[in-house]
Design a protein around this motif. Structure first.
Motif, PDB file in Angstrom:
ATOM      1  N   ILE A   1       0.833  -1.207   0.000  1.00  9.73           N
ATOM      2  CA  ILE A   1       0.000   0.000   0.000  1.00  9.73           C
ATOM      3  C   ILE A   1       0.866   1.254   0.000  1.00  9.73           C
ATOM      4  O   ILE A   1       0.615   2.194  -0.758  1.00  9.73           O
ATOM      5  CB  ILE A   1      -0.974  -0.020   1.203  1.00  9.73           C
ATOM      6  CG1 ILE A   1      -2.009  -1.141   1.014  1.00  9.73           C
ATOM      7  CG2 ILE A   1      -1.655   1.325   1.377  1.00  9.73           C
ATOM      8  CD1 ILE A   1      -2.791  -1.489   2.261  1.00  9.73           C
ATOM      9  N   ALA A   2       1.908   1.267   0.824  1.00 14.34           N
ATOM     10  CA  ALA A   2       2.795   2.436   0.895  1.00 14.34           C
ATOM     11  C   ALA A   2       3.502   2.683  -0.433  1.00 14.34           C
ATOM     12  O   ALA A   2       3.637   3.829  -0.873  1.00 14.34           O
ATOM     13  CB  ALA A   2       3.819   2.260   2.016  1.00 14.34           C
ATOM     14  N   ARG A   3       3.947   1.611  -1.094  1.00  6.19           N
ATOM     15  CA  ARG A   3       4.605   1.791  -2.401  1.00  6.19           C
ATOM     16  C   ARG A   3       3.631   2.351  -3.425  1.00  6.19           C
ATOM     17  O   ARG A   3       3.998   3.202  -4.235  1.00  6.19           O
ATOM     18  CB  ARG A   3       5.200   0.468  -2.889  1.00  6.19           C
ATOM     19  CG  ARG A   3       6.468   0.077  -2.188  1.00  6.19           C
ATOM     20  CD  ARG A   3       7.198  -1.046  -2.907  1.00  6.19           C
ATOM     21  NE  ARG A   3       6.357  -2.142  -3.324  1.00  6.19           N
ATOM     22  CZ  ARG A   3       6.199  -3.284  -2.662  1.00  6.19           C
ATOM     23  NH1 ARG A   3       6.844  -3.481  -1.524  1.00  6.19           N
ATOM     24  NH2 ARG A   3       5.428  -4.238  -3.135  1.00  6.19           N
ATOM     25  N   ALA A   4       2.389   1.891  -3.384  1.00  4.88           N
ATOM     26  CA  ALA A   4       1.390   2.404  -4.329  1.00  4.88           C
ATOM     27  C   ALA A   4       1.065   3.863  -4.034  1.00  4.88           C
ATOM     28  O   ALA A   4       0.954   4.685  -4.949  1.00  4.88           O
ATOM     29  CB  ALA A   4       0.119   1.560  -4.262  1.00  4.88           C
ATOM     30  N   LYS A   5       0.936   4.179  -2.770  1.00  5.03           N
ATOM     31  CA  LYS A   5       0.492   5.512  -2.369  1.00  5.03           C
ATOM     32  C   LYS A   5       1.597   6.555  -2.406  1.00  5.03           C
ATOM     33  O   LYS A   5       1.397   7.655  -2.918  1.00  5.03           O
ATOM     34  CB  LYS A   5      -0.099   5.416  -0.951  1.00  5.03           C
ATOM     35  CG  LYS A   5      -0.847   6.624  -0.499  1.00  5.03           C
ATOM     36  CD  LYS A   5      -1.587   6.331   0.785  1.00  5.03           C
ATOM     37  CE  LYS A   5      -2.354   7.548   1.255  1.00  5.03           C
ATOM     38  NZ  LYS A   5      -3.159   7.287   2.433  1.00  5.03           N
ATOM     39  N   PHE A   6       2.768   6.212  -1.871  1.00  7.54           N
ATOM     40  CA  PHE A   6       3.838   7.199  -1.744  1.00  7.54           C
ATOM     41  C   PHE A   6       5.040   6.930  -2.642  1.00  7.54           C
ATOM     42  O   PHE A   6       5.855   7.810  -2.865  1.00  7.54           O
ATOM     43  CB  PHE A   6       4.321   7.272  -0.290  1.00  7.54           C
ATOM     44  CG  PHE A   6       3.221   7.555   0.692  1.00  7.54           C
ATOM     45  CD1 PHE A   6       2.547   8.769   0.660  1.00  7.54           C
ATOM     46  CD2 PHE A   6       2.861   6.618   1.637  1.00  7.54           C
ATOM     47  CE1 PHE A   6       1.525   9.037   1.565  1.00  7.54           C
ATOM     48  CE2 PHE A   6       1.836   6.878   2.541  1.00  7.54           C
ATOM     49  CZ  PHE A   6       1.174   8.083   2.505  1.00  7.54           C
ATOM     50  N   GLY A   7       5.158   5.713  -3.145  1.00  7.07           N
ATOM     51  CA  GLY A   7       6.322   5.342  -3.934  1.00  7.07           C
ATOM     52  C   GLY A   7       6.125   5.441  -5.430  1.00  7.07           C
ATOM     53  O   GLY A   7       6.965   4.983  -6.197  1.00  7.07           O
ATOM     54  N   ARG A   8       4.991   6.013  -5.835  1.00  5.08           N
ATOM     55  CA  ARG A   8       4.707   6.185  -7.270  1.00  5.08           C
ATOM     56  C   ARG A   8       4.725   4.868  -8.034  1.00  5.08           C
ATOM     57  O   ARG A   8       5.131   4.816  -9.185  1.00  5.08           O
ATOM     58  CB  ARG A   8       5.670   7.173  -7.907  1.00  5.08           C
ATOM     59  CG  ARG A   8       5.544   8.566  -7.361  1.00  5.08           C
ATOM     60  CD  ARG A   8       6.530   9.499  -8.021  1.00  5.08           C
ATOM     61  NE  ARG A   8       6.399  10.824  -7.469  1.00  5.08           N
ATOM     62  CZ  ARG A   8       6.117  11.887  -8.190  1.00  5.08           C
ATOM     63  NH1 ARG A   8       5.951  11.796  -9.477  1.00  5.08           N
ATOM     64  NH2 ARG A   8       6.020  13.063  -7.619  1.00  5.08           N
ATOM     65  N   SER A   9       4.285   3.795  -7.394  1.00  8.88           N
ATOM     66  CA  SER A   9       4.284   2.485  -8.035  1.00  8.88           C
ATOM     67  C   SER A   9       2.906   2.173  -8.605  1.00  8.88           C
ATOM     68  O   SER A   9       2.027   1.665  -7.913  1.00  8.88           O
ATOM     69  CB  SER A   9       4.711   1.388  -7.061  1.00  8.88           C
ATOM     70  OG  SER A   9       4.630   0.134  -7.704  1.00  8.88           O
ATOM     71  N   LEU A  10       2.750   2.458  -9.871  1.00 13.06           N
ATOM     72  CA  LEU A  10       1.502   2.176 -10.571  1.00 13.06           C
ATOM     73  C   LEU A  10       1.235   0.668 -10.588  1.00 13.06           C
ATOM     74  O   LEU A  10       0.097   0.229 -10.434  1.00 13.06           O
ATOM     75  CB  LEU A  10       1.587   2.738 -11.989  1.00 13.06           C
ATOM     76  CG  LEU A  10       0.330   2.775 -12.816  1.00 13.06           C
ATOM     77  CD1 LEU A  10      -0.782   3.520 -12.111  1.00 13.06           C
ATOM     78  CD2 LEU A  10       0.625   3.423 -14.166  1.00 13.06           C
ATOM     79  N   ALA A  11       2.292  -0.126 -10.733  1.00  9.68           N
ATOM     80  CA  ALA A  11       2.136  -1.582 -10.746  1.00  9.68           C
ATOM     81  C   ALA A  11       1.559  -2.078  -9.417  1.00  9.68           C
ATOM     82  O   ALA A  11       0.688  -2.955  -9.397  1.00  9.68           O
ATOM     83  CB  ALA A  11       3.473  -2.255 -11.031  1.00  9.68           C
ATOM     84  N   ASP A  12       2.015  -1.514  -8.297  1.00  6.99           N
ATOM     85  CA  ASP A  12       1.494  -1.925  -6.994  1.00  6.99           C
ATOM     86  C   ASP A  12       0.038  -1.493  -6.817  1.00  6.99           C
ATOM     87  O   ASP A  12      -0.761  -2.232  -6.236  1.00  6.99           O
ATOM     88  CB  ASP A  12       2.363  -1.378  -5.861  1.00  6.99           C
ATOM     89  CG  ASP A  12       3.696  -2.113  -5.753  1.00  6.99           C
ATOM     90  OD1 ASP A  12       3.766  -3.297  -6.128  1.00  6.99           O
ATOM     91  OD2 ASP A  12       4.668  -1.492  -5.292  1.00  6.99           O
TER      92      ASP A  12
ATOM     93  N   GLN B   1      -3.728   6.681  -6.508  1.00  7.51           N
ATOM     94  CA  GLN B   1      -3.752   5.228  -6.356  1.00  7.51           C
ATOM     95  C   GLN B   1      -5.175   4.693  -6.262  1.00  7.51           C
ATOM     96  O   GLN B   1      -5.454   3.592  -6.749  1.00  7.51           O
ATOM     97  CB  GLN B   1      -2.898   4.782  -5.158  1.00  7.51           C
ATOM     98  CG  GLN B   1      -3.502   5.017  -3.797  1.00  7.51           C
ATOM     99  CD  GLN B   1      -3.435   6.468  -3.343  1.00  7.51           C
ATOM    100  OE1 GLN B   1      -2.773   7.298  -3.950  1.00  7.51           O
ATOM    101  NE2 GLN B   1      -4.122   6.781  -2.260  1.00  7.51           N
ATOM    102  N   ALA B   2      -6.091   5.449  -5.675  1.00  5.98           N
ATOM    103  CA  ALA B   2      -7.491   5.007  -5.597  1.00  5.98           C
ATOM    104  C   ALA B   2      -8.099   4.906  -6.993  1.00  5.98           C
ATOM    105  O   ALA B   2      -8.869   3.988  -7.277  1.00  5.98           O
ATOM    106  CB  ALA B   2      -8.306   5.959  -4.728  1.00  5.98           C
ATOM    107  N   MET B   3      -7.750   5.823  -7.886  1.00  8.19           N
ATOM    108  CA  MET B   3      -8.236   5.773  -9.270  1.00  8.19           C
ATOM    109  C   MET B   3      -7.721   4.520  -9.967  1.00  8.19           C
ATOM    110  O   MET B   3      -8.463   3.841 -10.684  1.00  8.19           O
ATOM    111  CB  MET B   3      -7.807   7.028 -10.036  1.00  8.19           C
ATOM    112  CG  MET B   3      -8.105   6.944 -11.525  1.00  8.19           C
ATOM    113  SD  MET B   3      -9.861   6.852 -11.876  1.00  8.19           S
ATOM    114  CE  MET B   3     -10.155   8.570 -12.188  1.00  8.19           C
ATOM    115  N   GLU B   4      -6.460   4.188  -9.754  1.00  5.90           N
ATOM    116  CA  GLU B   4      -5.886   3.014 -10.415  1.00  5.90           C
ATOM    117  C   GLU B   4      -6.503   1.730  -9.880  1.00  5.90           C
ATOM    118  O   GLU B   4      -6.788   0.809 -10.653  1.00  5.90           O
ATOM    119  CB  GLU B   4      -4.361   3.009 -10.270  1.00  5.90           C
ATOM    120  CG  GLU B   4      -3.693   4.215 -10.900  1.00  5.90           C
ATOM    121  CD  GLU B   4      -4.145   4.491 -12.329  1.00  5.90           C
ATOM    122  OE1 GLU B   4      -4.274   3.527 -13.125  1.00  5.90           O
ATOM    123  OE2 GLU B   4      -4.385   5.671 -12.660  1.00  5.90           O
ATOM    124  N   ILE B   5      -6.748   1.667  -8.585  1.00 13.24           N
ATOM    125  CA  ILE B   5      -7.428   0.508  -7.998  1.00 13.24           C
ATOM    126  C   ILE B   5      -8.851   0.430  -8.556  1.00 13.24           C
ATOM    127  O   ILE B   5      -9.334  -0.638  -8.940  1.00 13.24           O
ATOM    128  CB  ILE B   5      -7.434   0.594  -6.461  1.00 13.24           C
ATOM    129  CG1 ILE B   5      -6.005   0.494  -5.922  1.00 13.24           C
ATOM    130  CG2 ILE B   5      -8.330  -0.482  -5.843  1.00 13.24           C
ATOM    131  CD1 ILE B   5      -5.863   0.859  -4.452  1.00 13.24           C
TER     132      ILE B   5
END
Length: 178
Positions: free
Chosen positions: A36-47, A89-93
């Motif tokens: 979750i942290a990588r998706a939210k703060f780490g700019r990880s679109l894949a996560d 990240q919520a949009m991508e999920i």
């Protein structure tokens, strides 16, 4: 808050809340919290997309958790926070969940015109005050909403977003998160 990989779990909601149900695909503990942290703060679109796949799989195992005829609405970021993170990240999920469930994605249903401080580091009451009135919703004419967020901790964001959606005429609001 949340559940394990076996399916979405209910997250505690106060009685009479505008939010009908809240569920998460992962418990916010190791190793899920790192994802979750990588998706939210780490700019990880894949996560973020992986979180969407996990949530979609959990919702498939609990089909009654999504109201019939629902639209998928991601929790919006204020434009400044969006610019800083590079994506929501919520949009991508939500994209993944909407495609998986065959539901329309409706990001314009909810806006966040208020730039609030980050919720991380705040306690339950402070989080609730921080997001109070932060969201504005478009008229919804009774349509149910599957509200998607990146994480559920104290449910403060979901409660305020759901209240805005319900005040705009939405039907039941169910919240899901990675």
């Amino acid at each position: 808050a949340g559940a394990g990989p076996g399916g979405p779990g209910d997250c505690g909601l106060p009685a009479g809340a505008a939010l009908a149900r809240a569920a998460a695909a992962l418990v916010y503990a190791w190793p899920g919290d790192r994802l979750i942290a990588r998706a939210k703060f780490g700019r990880s679109l894949a996560d973020a997309r992986l979180l969407g796949q996990l949530l979609a799989a959990g919702l498939r195992r609990a089909p009654a958790s999504v109201p019939a005829g629902a639209v998928v609405v991601p929790v919006p970021l204020h434009w400044r926070r969006l610019a800083g993170r590079g994506f929501n990240q919520a949009m991508e999920i939500a994209r993944v969940v909407a495609a998986d469930r065959g539901l329309p994605l409706a990001p314009a249903r909810l806006r966040r015109p208020a730039a609030t401080p980050a919720q991380s580091g705040l306690g339950r009451r402070a989080r609730r005050r921080n997001v109070a009135g932060a969201f504005v919703a478009a008229p919804a004419a009774g349509q149910p909403v599957l509200l998607i967020d990146g994480v559920i901790t104290t449910v403060a964001t979901g409660l305020d977003a759901a209240a805005a959606l319900r005040e705009a005429g939405a039907g039941p609001v169910v919240r899901g998160a990675g």
